[in-house]
Design a protein around this motif. Structure first.
Motif, PDB file in Angstrom:
ATOM      1  N   PRO A 146      -5.542   7.970  15.443  1.00  0.00           N
ATOM      2  CA  PRO A 146      -4.847   7.178  14.423  1.00  0.00           C
ATOM      3  C   PRO A 146      -3.353   7.110  14.692  1.00  0.00           C
ATOM      4  O   PRO A 146      -2.768   8.032  15.269  1.00  0.00           O
ATOM      5  CB  PRO A 146      -5.144   7.953  13.132  1.00  0.00           C
ATOM      6  N   CYS A 147      -2.738   6.009  14.274  1.00  0.00           N
ATOM      7  CA  CYS A 147      -1.279   5.901  14.338  1.00  0.00           C
ATOM      8  C   CYS A 147      -0.699   6.640  13.139  1.00  0.00           C
ATOM      9  O   CYS A 147      -1.282   6.629  12.054  1.00  0.00           O
ATOM     10  CB  CYS A 147      -0.851   4.438  14.308  1.00  0.00           C
ATOM     11  N   GLU A 148       0.433   7.251  13.326  1.00  0.00           N
ATOM     12  CA  GLU A 148       1.010   8.061  12.259  1.00  0.00           C
ATOM     13  C   GLU A 148       2.104   7.345  11.488  1.00  0.00           C
ATOM     14  O   GLU A 148       2.792   7.939  10.672  1.00  0.00           O
ATOM     15  CB  GLU A 148       1.577   9.369  12.842  1.00  0.00           C
ATOM     16  N   ASN A 153      -2.247  -0.419  12.581  1.00  0.00           N
ATOM     17  CA  ASN A 153      -2.953  -1.418  11.775  1.00  0.00           C
ATOM     18  C   ASN A 153      -3.564  -0.730  10.559  1.00  0.00           C
ATOM     19  O   ASN A 153      -4.754  -0.515  10.472  1.00  0.00           O
ATOM     20  CB  ASN A 153      -4.036  -2.083  12.626  1.00  0.00           C
ATOM     21  N   ILE A 154      -2.708  -0.366   9.609  1.00  0.00           N
ATOM     22  CA  ILE A 154      -3.131   0.418   8.454  1.00  0.00           C
ATOM     23  C   ILE A 154      -3.268  -0.483   7.231  1.00  0.00           C
ATOM     24  O   ILE A 154      -2.369  -1.227   6.893  1.00  0.00           O
ATOM     25  CB  ILE A 154      -2.136   1.558   8.161  1.00  0.00           C
ATOM     26  N   PHE A 155      -4.405  -0.398   6.579  1.00  0.00           N
ATOM     27  CA  PHE A 155      -4.661  -1.159   5.361  1.00  0.00           C
ATOM     28  C   PHE A 155      -4.886  -0.181   4.231  1.00  0.00           C
ATOM     29  O   PHE A 155      -5.734   0.693   4.315  1.00  0.00           O
ATOM     30  CB  PHE A 155      -5.893  -2.053   5.535  1.00  0.00           C
ATOM     31  N   ARG A 156      -4.114  -0.335   3.171  1.00  0.00           N
ATOM     32  CA  ARG A 156      -4.229   0.581   2.041  1.00  0.00           C
ATOM     33  C   ARG A 156      -4.836  -0.139   0.849  1.00  0.00           C
ATOM     34  O   ARG A 156      -4.671  -1.337   0.678  1.00  0.00           O
ATOM     35  CB  ARG A 156      -2.860   1.139   1.662  1.00  0.00           C
ATOM     36  N   GLN A 157      -5.499   0.649   0.013  1.00  0.00           N
ATOM     37  CA  GLN A 157      -5.952   0.115  -1.255  1.00  0.00           C
ATOM     38  C   GLN A 157      -4.717  -0.399  -1.969  1.00  0.00           C
ATOM     39  O   GLN A 157      -3.660   0.218  -1.937  1.00  0.00           O
ATOM     40  CB  GLN A 157      -6.583   1.261  -2.066  1.00  0.00           C
ATOM     41  N   ARG A 158      -4.846  -1.563  -2.607  1.00  0.00           N
ATOM     42  CA  ARG A 158      -3.668  -2.198  -3.185  1.00  0.00           C
ATOM     43  C   ARG A 158      -3.037  -1.338  -4.270  1.00  0.00           C
ATOM     44  O   ARG A 158      -3.695  -0.702  -5.051  1.00  0.00           O
ATOM     45  CB  ARG A 158      -4.046  -3.565  -3.759  1.00  0.00           C
ATOM     46  N   GLN A 167      -7.317   3.134   8.524  1.00  0.00           N
ATOM     47  CA  GLN A 167      -6.788   2.498   9.728  1.00  0.00           C
ATOM     48  C   GLN A 167      -7.956   2.032  10.585  1.00  0.00           C
ATOM     49  O   GLN A 167      -8.768   2.846  11.025  1.00  0.00           O
ATOM     50  CB  GLN A 167      -5.911   3.488  10.503  1.00  0.00           C
ATOM     51  N   ARG A 168      -8.056   0.742  10.790  1.00  0.00           N
ATOM     52  CA  ARG A 168      -9.205   0.163  11.463  1.00  0.00           C
ATOM     53  C   ARG A 168      -9.094   0.235  12.984  1.00  0.00           C
ATOM     54  O   ARG A 168      -8.014   0.168  13.543  1.00  0.00           O
ATOM     55  CB  ARG A 168      -9.394  -1.293  11.053  1.00  0.00           C
ATOM     56  N   ILE A 169     -10.252   0.373  13.612  1.00  0.00           N
ATOM     57  CA  ILE A 169     -10.384   0.276  15.057  1.00  0.00           C
ATOM     58  C   ILE A 169     -11.284  -0.913  15.335  1.00  0.00           C
ATOM     59  O   ILE A 169     -12.185  -1.219  14.558  1.00  0.00           O
ATOM     60  CB  ILE A 169     -11.007   1.563  15.653  1.00  0.00           C
ATOM     61  N   GLU A 170     -11.029  -1.602  16.416  1.00  0.00           N
ATOM     62  CA  GLU A 170     -11.817  -2.789  16.748  1.00  0.00           C
ATOM     63  C   GLU A 170     -13.321  -2.472  16.738  1.00  0.00           C
ATOM     64  O   GLU A 170     -13.755  -1.402  17.179  1.00  0.00           O
ATOM     65  CB  GLU A 170     -11.414  -3.305  18.132  1.00  0.00           C
ATOM     66  N   ARG A 185     -15.593   0.894  12.811  1.00  0.00           N
ATOM     67  CA  ARG A 185     -14.973   2.214  12.930  1.00  0.00           C
ATOM     68  C   ARG A 185     -13.609   2.225  12.245  1.00  0.00           C
ATOM     69  O   ARG A 185     -12.888   1.229  12.279  1.00  0.00           O
ATOM     70  CB  ARG A 185     -14.828   2.573  14.414  1.00  0.00           C
ATOM     71  N   GLN A 186     -13.282   3.349  11.649  1.00  0.00           N
ATOM     72  CA  GLN A 186     -11.980   3.477  11.013  1.00  0.00           C
ATOM     73  C   GLN A 186     -11.609   4.945  10.850  1.00  0.00           C
ATOM     74  O   GLN A 186     -12.472   5.825  10.880  1.00  0.00           O
ATOM     75  CB  GLN A 186     -11.968   2.794   9.642  1.00  0.00           C
ATOM     76  N   TRP A 187     -10.303   5.174  10.686  1.00  0.00           N
ATOM     77  CA  TRP A 187      -9.780   6.472  10.288  1.00  0.00           C
ATOM     78  C   TRP A 187      -9.435   6.396   8.812  1.00  0.00           C
ATOM     79  O   TRP A 187      -8.881   5.389   8.341  1.00  0.00           O
ATOM     80  CB  TRP A 187      -8.526   6.826  11.082  1.00  0.00           C
TER      81      TRP A 187
END
Length: 362
Positions: A146-148, A153-158, A167-170, A185-187
């Motif tokens: 994961p990126c720190e 490419n981090i998506f947070r609950q609004r 954080q999504r992975i392709e 896949r995701q972190w």
């Protein structure tokens, strides 16, 4: 009224997810009755409250009725009705069994006298398996870490106080013609630090909460289905569909570069992915089959090492769907710690219905 009792101020010594999942015990009525302390989140476009919050609060309620030496190892849940975010939820815990090695609880979540959710949970006494045990586990796939920071490419609950981040992975095998071979896949991790007072129970409830994130949506992602209805000028949202994108806004989005899209405040990962994959033309015409209804039916979690992980540290999840048909879909999820230990396996079935041809014309 979203809660039975006026919510207290958020406890700054607790993490966001602990505040989100806080329960109030209704001891004056019954020591096995609980209610949500704070309003539950209703995701934009969803039929009801976020399912993960009800799953997690049922678990949290049950954990308060078993000895500390007993730990959850499995829970089997059914979504009965969509939860209303404007109505308090009452959780009733039933003591089914008190054994030497296992204890069983059922929890029913109710609104206005009707069950909206029910679950049966089994707890095992710590160390009851003996000193010598049979052990094996599947290995975690080799994936980018994961990126720190927000450069990832981090998506947070609004919302500023969203309790977890992902954080999504392709998607693995995304170009395959066989949906069952793909892996989403995701972190994920809870925001902030879960307090020491929360104990392992807080981490388990947090994991249960996060496990419902985009779960049944895996079916839509591997089939590259369009999940958003277009709202034409003058059309209200109810007649356009559950989750709506204005046609004029859509045309502007189509002209944005990928980086600008990613930082758009009103877009989530699904819209971005579908726009990038050319699922909508510049004229706003849907190029892919459109989801008419998608809702979870059941949810099962097997906790493998329930006292040996932290939900506020990055966890890797991988999902695949072995089958879909007859208006339903099945998804499997494996959750690993960052160092590769399998901590939970989840299964979910849900309704996945397409808009029929006669309903898909714009």
């Amino acid at each position: 009224m979203a809660t039975l009792i006026r919510p207290p101020p958020e406890n700054t010594s607790l993490s966001a997810i602990e505040n989100t999942l806080e329960l109030t015990r209704l001891s004056d009525i019954d020591t096995n009755l609980f209610t949500n302390t704070r309003p539950l989140w209703h995701p934009p476009g969803a039929r009801g409250v976020y399912g993960g919050s009800v799953i997690a609060q049922c678990l949290s309620a049950a954990q308060k009725t078993v000895p500390r030496t007993f730990t959850i190892h499995s829970m089997h849940c059914y979504f009965v009705l969509a939860g209303n975010a404007e109505i308090p939820v009452i959780y009733h815990v039933e003591h089914v069994r008190e054994g030497k090695s296992f204890a069983t609880r059922t929890v029913q979540a109710r609104q206005r006298g009707k069950a909206i959710f029910t679950t049966t949970m089994s707890f095992a006494r710590e160390g009851s398996g003996g000193k010598e045990t049979v052990e094996h586990a599947c290995e975690m796939p080799d994936v980018p870490p994961p990126c720190e920071d927000d450069a990832g490419n981090i998506f947070r609950q609004r919302g500023t106080h969203a309790p977890f981040e992902s954080q999504r992975i392709e998607i693995l095998n995304n170009d395959s013609p066989h949906p069952h071979t793909k892996r989403t896949r995701q972190w994920i991790r809870a925001r902030g630090k879960i307090s020491p007072n929360g104990g392992h129970e807080a981490h388990l409830s947090a994991l249960a909460y996060m496990s419902d994130s985009y779960f049944i949506g895996t079916v839509a992602r591997v089939h590259k289905l369009w999940r958003f209805s277009l709202k034409r000028p003058g059309q209200d949202k109810e007649s356009a569909g559950n989750t709506v994108v204005d046609e004029d806004v859509l045309k502007k989005l189509m002209n944005m570069d990928a980086e600008t899209l990613r930082r758009h405040p009103d877009m989530d990962e699904h819209v971005i992915e579908q726009l990038k994959n050319g699922m909508v033309s510049t004229e706003g015409k849907i190029q892919r089959p459109e989801v008419g209804m998608m809702v979870s039916l059941d949810h099962t979690i097997y906790f493998h090492t329930p006292r040996d992980f932290r939900a506020d540290e990055w966890l890797f999840t991988e999902m695949d769907t072995p089958w879909a048909g007859d208006g339903r879909g099945l998804v499997q999820q494996r959750i690993f710690t960052r160092d590769g230990r399998l901590v939970a396996t989840c299964i979910q079935e849900g309704v996945v219905r397409l808009k029929q041809t006669s309903d898909s014309k714009l």
